[in-house]
Enzyme design. Structure first.
Site, PDB file in Angstrom:
ATOM      1  N   PHE A 122       0.866  -1.185   0.000  1.00  0.00           N
ATOM      2  CA  PHE A 122       0.000   0.000   0.000  1.00  0.00           C
ATOM      3  C   PHE A 122       0.900   1.233   0.000  1.00  0.00           C
ATOM      4  CE2 PHE A 122      -2.843   3.066   2.096  1.00  0.00           C
ATOM      5  CZ  PHE A 122      -4.048   2.831   1.451  1.00  0.00           C
ATOM      6  N   LEU A 124       0.990   5.018  -0.085  1.00  0.00           N
ATOM      7  CA  LEU A 124       0.326   6.304   0.066  1.00  0.00           C
ATOM      8  C   LEU A 124       1.264   7.360   0.640  1.00  0.00           C
ATOM      9  CD1 LEU A 124      -2.147   8.188   0.147  1.00  0.00           C
ATOM     10  CD2 LEU A 124      -2.792   7.128   2.335  1.00  0.00           C
ATOM     11  N   GLU A 126       4.173   9.850   1.831  1.00  0.00           N
ATOM     12  CA  GLU A 126       5.291  10.510   1.156  1.00  0.00           C
ATOM     13  C   GLU A 126       6.089  11.308   2.176  1.00  0.00           C
ATOM     14  OE1 GLU A 126       3.892  12.854  -2.112  1.00  0.00           O
ATOM     15  OE2 GLU A 126       2.868  11.163  -3.091  1.00  0.00           O
ATOM     16  N   GLY A 130       2.358  12.757   5.544  1.00  0.00           N
ATOM     17  CA  GLY A 130       2.154  11.656   6.475  1.00  0.00           C
ATOM     18  C   GLY A 130       0.733  11.723   6.999  1.00  0.00           C
ATOM     19  N   GLN A 339      10.260  -2.217  33.418  1.00  0.00           N
ATOM     20  CA  GLN A 339      10.519  -1.842  34.809  1.00  0.00           C
ATOM     21  C   GLN A 339      10.471  -3.050  35.737  1.00  0.00           C
ATOM     22  OE1 GLN A 339      11.366   1.235  35.128  1.00  0.00           O
ATOM     23  NE2 GLN A 339      11.756   1.276  37.325  1.00  0.00           N
ATOM     24  N   GLU A 366      -0.831   4.015  10.819  1.00  0.00           N
ATOM     25  CA  GLU A 366      -2.296   3.955  10.694  1.00  0.00           C
ATOM     26  C   GLU A 366      -2.974   5.156  11.350  1.00  0.00           C
ATOM     27  OE1 GLU A 366      -3.785   1.749   8.810  1.00  0.00           O
ATOM     28  OE2 GLU A 366      -1.899   0.730   8.411  1.00  0.00           O
ATOM     29  N   THR A 368      -1.539   8.728  13.692  1.00  0.00           N
ATOM     30  CA  THR A 368      -0.941   8.977  15.005  1.00  0.00           C
ATOM     31  C   THR A 368      -2.013   9.145  16.084  1.00  0.00           C
ATOM     32  OG1 THR A 368      -0.953  11.373  14.684  1.00  0.00           O
ATOM     33  CG2 THR A 368       1.002  10.168  13.906  1.00  0.00           C
TER      34      THR A 368
END
Length: 387
Positions: A122, A124, A126, A130, A339, A366, A368
């Site tokens: 896929f 898309l 660039e 984003g 931790q 997918e 942010t």
């Protein structure tokens, strides 16, 4: 409200969980160290996934796919994600966008992907586009029976394995609410098409062996018969796929978080300090309690959202909620696992530091976390602002 899985779904979960344990997890450490999946191992996983009936489980039954509902798909994604993307990507889920194929495209692209004969990617994102996908600069200009593509893409996952790319390019512009917008078209571009170059992108710390690539188009001529969907309607086919994909990312995050909890529980029971297991101290046991509670909440939210997809009632905001919450729960769970393990959590002798590294990308790809919050808040406010 019935939260009970069907017998078929329980059997499916058990089968996928067993497949991951036997066919994928034994290779995880070696793949992570080598930052590479050999073609032989990729073919082995693909073949066993096809034999087990897991391949193309996300595609409709009428075209040869598994025909599973979204809830069942989410359950599978939850289990597959307990190993790195570098490995479980070969239990392929072809892009659902390929259901827009028509005519000869069905035999050339859709069916071969479902049958494991071809792999798609896929394309898309660039360098300058984003989160703002409308800012893409790759252009496709009509020239007779062809389109000529010029531009570039980056962060294109597994393009090195792909036989063709689903490429998005601007074919026109239009005005919308006083703003100039791009009319985008989707193209099916074969790997060896003259004018298209693919090269390895920057090295990522997450999911080593699952590489991203750059793609360059220099007067790349693509026949008009390779347009996927309609000219200028690329977003129509992309957005439906992206929205559903966010729910599957959420399911992936739940699975990774559960793995972080599982290894932390075992460590807390086995590791002794001051004469007793560290899990008996509240400083550790309360972390485990918080991890388990947050993971359960993320799981319920994700599965409910997948169920709403099956009912046709899911909104973009609800998909955003699942992706946002599950990815951030995963981030906290992975950090707490480090931790709990202490110094050993950062050593490459165990899975904890891999889980921690792999978790970080989930709040970025997918869409942010910030984009998800934008989608959610816009959906909440829109009815009030339009009164």
């Amino acid at each position: 409200m019935n939260f009970q899985l069907t017998q078929e779904q329980e059997m499916l979960v058990d089968a996928v969980r067993s497949f991951v344990a036997k066919e994928l997890l034994p290779h995880e450490e070696a793949v992570d160290r080598a930052d590479e999946v050999s073609p032989e191992l990729a073919a082995q996983i693909r073949g066993k996934a096809i034999a087990a009936g897991f391949y193309a489980f996300n595609m409709p039954e009428e075209v040869g796919g598994g025909g599973l509902d979204y809830l069942s798909q989410a359950l599978i994604e939850r289990e597959l994600s307990k190993v790195s993307w570098a490995l479980h990507v070969f239990v392929a889920r072809p892009s659902k966008i390929l259901m827009a194929c028509t005519g000869q495209q069905i035999n050339d692209y859709l069916l071969p992907c479902i049958q494991g004969e071809k792999i798609d990617c896929f394309a898309l994102t660039e360098p300058g586009a984003g989160s703002d996908a409308n800012a893409i600069k790759t252009r496709a200009v009509r020239d007779g029976d062809d389109f000529v593509l010029n531009g570039s893409k980056h962060f294109i996952s597994h393009a090195g394995h792909a036989d063709f790319a689903i490429v998005f390019a601007v074919t026109d512009t239009y005005e919308h609410n006083g703003r100039k917008r791009n009319a985008v078209t989707s193209f099916l571009v074969d790997r060896n098409t003259p004018g298209m170059t693919i090269r390895r992108g920057s090295k990522c710390v997450s999911n080593r062996g699952y590489h991203t690539f750059e793609m360059f188009f220099d007067d790349c001529r693509v026949p008009a018969s390779k347009v996927l969907g309609e000219v200028g309607k690329g977003w129509d086919v992309a957005n439906a796929w992206l929205t559903a994909g966010r729910v599957m990312v959420a399911a992936n995050c739940v699975g990774q978080a559960q793995r972080a909890l599982d290894v932390s529980l075992q460590w807390a029971a086995d590791r002794k300090q001051f004469g007793q297991p560290i899990g008996t101290y509240q400083g550790v046991s309360f972390k485990l309690a918080d991890m388990a509670t947050q993971i359960r909440a993320a799981e319920l939210l994700t599965l409910h959202t997948a169920w709403k997809m099956d009912q046709g009632t899911m909104t973009d905001g609800e998909a955003g909620m699942a992706k946002l919450f599950a990815s951030e729960v995963l981030g906290r769970a992975a950090d707490e696992a480090v931790q709990i393990f202490g110094g050993m959590g950062l050593m490459d002798e165990g899975p904890v530091e891999r889980i921690w590294r792999n978790a970080r990308i989930e709040r970025i790809w997918e869409g942010t976390s910030e984009i998800q919050r934008h989608i959610i808040s816009r959906e909440l406010l829109r009815p009030l602002l339009l009164r």
